[in-house]
Every structure is written in C-alpha cells, then in structure tokens.
Design a protein around this motif. Structure first.
Motif, PDB file in Angstrom:
ATOM      1  N   GLY A 104      45.481 -42.858 106.223  1.00  0.00           N
ATOM      2  CA  GLY A 104      44.819 -42.625 107.495  1.00  0.00           C
ATOM      3  C   GLY A 104      45.271 -41.402 108.261  1.00  0.00           C
ATOM      4  O   GLY A 104      44.743 -41.122 109.343  1.00  0.00           O
ATOM      5  N   GLN A 105      46.235 -40.636 107.756  1.00  0.00           N
ATOM      6  CA  GLN A 105      46.669 -39.414 108.440  1.00  0.00           C
ATOM      7  C   GLN A 105      45.536 -38.382 108.428  1.00  0.00           C
ATOM      8  O   GLN A 105      44.809 -38.261 107.437  1.00  0.00           O
ATOM      9  CB  GLN A 105      47.900 -38.810 107.759  1.00  0.00           C
ATOM     10  N   PRO A 106      45.362 -37.619 109.506  1.00  0.00           N
ATOM     11  CA  PRO A 106      44.332 -36.581 109.513  1.00  0.00           C
ATOM     12  C   PRO A 106      44.684 -35.454 108.544  1.00  0.00           C
ATOM     13  O   PRO A 106      45.855 -35.102 108.381  1.00  0.00           O
ATOM     14  CB  PRO A 106      44.331 -36.090 110.960  1.00  0.00           C
ATOM     15  N   VAL A 107      43.659 -34.900 107.913  1.00  0.00           N
ATOM     16  CA  VAL A 107      43.834 -33.846 106.927  1.00  0.00           C
ATOM     17  C   VAL A 107      43.048 -32.612 107.367  1.00  0.00           C
ATOM     18  O   VAL A 107      41.878 -32.716 107.749  1.00  0.00           O
ATOM     19  CB  VAL A 107      43.361 -34.303 105.531  1.00  0.00           C
ATOM     20  N   PHE A 133      45.140 -27.525 114.555  1.00  0.00           N
ATOM     21  CA  PHE A 133      46.254 -28.412 114.885  1.00  0.00           C
ATOM     22  C   PHE A 133      45.953 -29.183 116.170  1.00  0.00           C
ATOM     23  O   PHE A 133      46.261 -30.367 116.277  1.00  0.00           O
ATOM     24  CB  PHE A 133      47.553 -27.620 115.031  1.00  0.00           C
ATOM     25  N   ARG A 134      45.344 -28.528 117.132  1.00  0.00           N
ATOM     26  CA  ARG A 134      44.956 -29.237 118.358  1.00  0.00           C
ATOM     27  C   ARG A 134      43.886 -30.271 118.076  1.00  0.00           C
ATOM     28  O   ARG A 134      43.922 -31.384 118.607  1.00  0.00           O
ATOM     29  CB  ARG A 134      44.464 -28.228 119.399  1.00  0.00           C
ATOM     30  N   ALA A 135      42.927 -29.925 117.226  1.00  0.00           N
ATOM     31  CA  ALA A 135      41.836 -30.846 116.908  1.00  0.00           C
ATOM     32  C   ALA A 135      42.317 -32.046 116.104  1.00  0.00           C
ATOM     33  O   ALA A 135      41.692 -33.109 116.131  1.00  0.00           O
ATOM     34  CB  ALA A 135      40.750 -30.102 116.125  1.00  0.00           C
ATOM     35  N   ALA A 136      43.416 -31.878 115.360  1.00  0.00           N
ATOM     36  CA  ALA A 136      43.920 -32.964 114.514  1.00  0.00           C
ATOM     37  C   ALA A 136      44.757 -33.974 115.286  1.00  0.00           C
ATOM     38  O   ALA A 136      45.178 -34.993 114.736  1.00  0.00           O
ATOM     39  CB  ALA A 136      44.748 -32.390 113.371  1.00  0.00           C
ATOM     40  N   SER A 137      45.011 -33.725 116.563  1.00  0.00           N
ATOM     41  CA  SER A 137      45.774 -34.673 117.372  1.00  0.00           C
ATOM     42  C   SER A 137      44.934 -35.918 117.623  1.00  0.00           C
ATOM     43  O   SER A 137      43.720 -35.919 117.395  1.00  0.00           O
ATOM     44  CB  SER A 137      46.185 -34.023 118.694  1.00  0.00           C
ATOM     45  N   PRO A 138      45.547 -37.028 118.106  1.00  0.00           N
ATOM     46  CA  PRO A 138      44.797 -38.271 118.329  1.00  0.00           C
ATOM     47  C   PRO A 138      43.547 -38.029 119.166  1.00  0.00           C
ATOM     48  O   PRO A 138      43.567 -37.334 120.175  1.00  0.00           O
ATOM     49  CB  PRO A 138      45.804 -39.151 119.063  1.00  0.00           C
ATOM     50  N   GLY A 139      42.432 -38.622 118.712  1.00  0.00           N
ATOM     51  CA  GLY A 139      41.166 -38.443 119.400  1.00  0.00           C
ATOM     52  C   GLY A 139      40.343 -37.295 118.871  1.00  0.00           C
ATOM     53  O   GLY A 139      39.208 -37.085 119.303  1.00  0.00           O
ATOM     54  N   GLY A 140      40.904 -36.519 117.919  1.00  0.00           N
ATOM     55  CA  GLY A 140      40.159 -35.408 117.344  1.00  0.00           C
ATOM     56  C   GLY A 140      39.017 -35.890 116.470  1.00  0.00           C
ATOM     57  O   GLY A 140      38.972 -37.045 116.029  1.00  0.00           O
ATOM     58  N   THR A 141      38.065 -34.996 116.215  1.00  0.00           N
ATOM     59  CA  THR A 141      36.883 -35.344 115.429  1.00  0.00           C
ATOM     60  C   THR A 141      37.181 -35.207 113.937  1.00  0.00           C
ATOM     61  O   THR A 141      37.680 -34.165 113.489  1.00  0.00           O
ATOM     62  CB  THR A 141      35.703 -34.436 115.798  1.00  0.00           C
ATOM     63  N   THR A 142      36.875 -36.244 113.189  1.00  0.00           N
ATOM     64  CA  THR A 142      37.076 -36.211 111.735  1.00  0.00           C
ATOM     65  C   THR A 142      35.855 -36.785 111.027  1.00  0.00           C
ATOM     66  O   THR A 142      35.088 -37.567 111.594  1.00  0.00           O
ATOM     67  CB  THR A 142      38.310 -37.040 111.315  1.00  0.00           C
ATOM     68  N   ASP A 143      35.668 -36.359 109.785  1.00  0.00           N
ATOM     69  CA  ASP A 143      34.750 -37.029 108.870  1.00  0.00           C
ATOM     70  C   ASP A 143      35.566 -38.027 108.067  1.00  0.00           C
ATOM     71  O   ASP A 143      36.550 -37.650 107.424  1.00  0.00           O
ATOM     72  CB  ASP A 143      34.104 -36.021 107.916  1.00  0.00           C
ATOM     73  N   ASP A 144      35.183 -39.291 108.116  1.00  0.00           N
ATOM     74  CA  ASP A 144      35.903 -40.318 107.366  1.00  0.00           C
ATOM     75  C   ASP A 144      35.240 -40.483 106.003  1.00  0.00           C
ATOM     76  O   ASP A 144      34.181 -41.111 105.872  1.00  0.00           O
ATOM     77  CB  ASP A 144      35.902 -41.638 108.137  1.00  0.00           C
TER      78      ASP A 144
END
Length: 298
Positions: A104-107, A133-144
C-alpha cells in the motif's frame, strides 16, 4: 512519535555497469560490443542519463525526509516500511518488479530514458520529482492498480502486478486439474505448457499476445479494473486430458483453482522466475485478485 517519511529510491544496474563487471574495463567492453556490430557510446550515454536522473531525484527529496536506495537484485532482502514513499527510477518493468514487495505504499515512477520506455508506469521526468514528493504525501492522488495473487495450500504466497504464470520450469508439459474455486464446480484434467493469469496493467504485454493469438472474445481489463483474465497455453487433448477450460475472467469473489498432477510446477510473477513458488504433486494453488493494489502516484 511518527517517523518522517522515507524516500526509497529503486533502481537497477545499467547495461554499461554490467558490461564493466563482465569485461573489466571500458576498452574491453568497447571491443566486445564492436565485435558484435554495436557501439559502446550509446550504452554509455544511457548509463549517464540513468545515473543523472537518480542523482536529480535524490537531490529533490525533502530535507526532513529520510532516504534510502535499493537495487533491483536486492529487493527480496529489503524491508519496506509503512511510511515509505517508493520512487522507481528506471523502466516500466522495474515498477512491476517492486510492486510484489509493497503493501500500500505510494509509488512514483520516474522515466530515465523517455522514448525508449513506453512510460505506462514510469510516467514522470526527474525534474518533476520535488512536486511528486509532495503529491505522494497522505491524501495525494493515486491510481490504484489491480494486482493478482496466488496462494498455495502450504501458505506460500505470491503477488504480481502484470501476471502470474503457472507451469513447468523447463520446456516440458505440466499436468494438473483446473477449475473454478467453488464448491461443486468441476475441475478438468489438463496437460499444457502453463496457465497465465493477468491484470489490466499486464494486458499491454504477455497477456495481450495470448489474447491476440486466440482472437479471444474476452475484453481485456484496464489497469484499475477489478478483473483478471486467464488463458491456458497450448492445452493438449487426449483420452485423459481436456481442453474445454482454456480461458476466462475472474472478479473479486472468484478464484481459479489448480491442483498439481506432475512432479513439479513453478509459479512466478512478472517474469521473475528466480523468485518462484515450487509446487509438487497433489498441492493446490488458488489465483485471484489481491486485496493489495499498487498505489501509483498520478
């Protein structure tokens, strides 16, 4: 106290470094390539671009963050933490290589060689690293991105981003029983060169080649679709083996069950044959959608 995030920079040995390790010097490597009609200059330039990209990304890590690096060959011995932000600096395939070790870590995918890589998973350039790096912090947008897992009856477990292959470790024929993992569902004895179960991310590669070869009516999933597609490779009809279950799809509540009926079957993901599950006669493995997905930063 909670730990500051850790940026884990994942990279791989370049072709130039592999040549030096094998031949000892730049001159020896140059002679080796020239004898095969290749120039070392392009190899050296790609090496320089890759190393510069890694340096640029490392320099963009926020000062208050911790930082670590891991080479692809060491991934199976590296311990990822829940607070990590994983930065893959390299090719699309390197994202798939690291995905199976995450939970579950952001990539973040950084393309070191635009134009040579498709850029499906390494979507960004080294200059974008600070913003990423800012976008990967909690609440950032990701494709799961949906992942596939195989779980054996002895608790061995394998996770993959593109596909899982089950079959003979060499060029022999695997024998097994295959069917849905549901009570009362029939299982068919089969002899084939293996079974491939893939995700939407994998549908741009090996899975697509089988799909095209078959002229299959199945619709390939997209990367975030909660659906898998599977194919049996070269199933052999005989008095004791059938070919009626050679393709299908799996959704969240569905599993494919395979029971081994030969001496040895290997199960590996994303082409990493060196990190395979080894199953023997009578063992059962179930394949389906994993509860873990790859969180790829947009």
């Amino acid at each position: 106290m909670s730990l500051a995030p850790r940026a884990v920079l994942v990279h791989r040995t370049t072709e130039y470094e592999e040549l030096l390790a094998r031949h000892g010097t730049h001159g020896q490597a140059e002679f080796f390539l020239s004898s095969r009609g290749r120039s070392i200059e392009e190899v050296a330039r790609r090496h320089a671009r890759a190393r510069q990209a890694l340096a640029d990304v490392a320099a963009a890590v926020p000062l208050q963050w911790r930082q670590s690096r891991v080479e692809r060959a060491d991934l199976d011995r590296f311990l990822f933490g829940p607070e990590d932000v994983v930065v893959v600096v390299g090719q699309d395939g390197l994202v798939a290589n690291v995905a199976k070790y995450l939970s579950g870590q952001p990539v973040v995918g950084i393309d070191t060689d635009p134009g040579r890589n498709p850029g499906v998973l390494v979507r960004h350039r080294p200059g974008d690293a600070a913003a990423l790096f800012r976008a990967a912090s909690p609440g950032g947008t990701t494709d799961d991105l949906t992942m596939v897992e195989a779980v054996a009856d002895d608790t061995q477990h394998l996770l993959a981003l593109n596909e899982i292959y089950l079959g003979p470790p060499g060029h022999q024929t695997a024998r097994y029983r295959l069917g849905p993992d549901a009570e009362g569902s029939p299982a068919e004895p089969q002899a084939s060169s293996g079974v491939l179960v893939g995700t939407g991310t994998g549908s741009t590669g090996w899975l697509r080649s089988l799909w095209q070869e078959r002229g299959s009516a199945l619709t390939l999933p997209g990367p975030t679709d909660p659906r898998l597609v599977w194919f049996v490779r070269e199933a052999w009809p005989s008095p004791t083996t059938g070919t009626s279950l050679v393709a299908g799809e799996l959704r969240h509540d569905q599993r494919l069950r395979l029971t081994v009926e030969s001496d040895r079957v290997a199960v590996f993901g994303d082409g990493m044959e060196g990190d395979a599950l080894e199953l023997t006669w009578g063992q059962t493995v179930r394949i389906g959608i994993s509860a873990t997905s790859l969180r790829l930063t947009v």
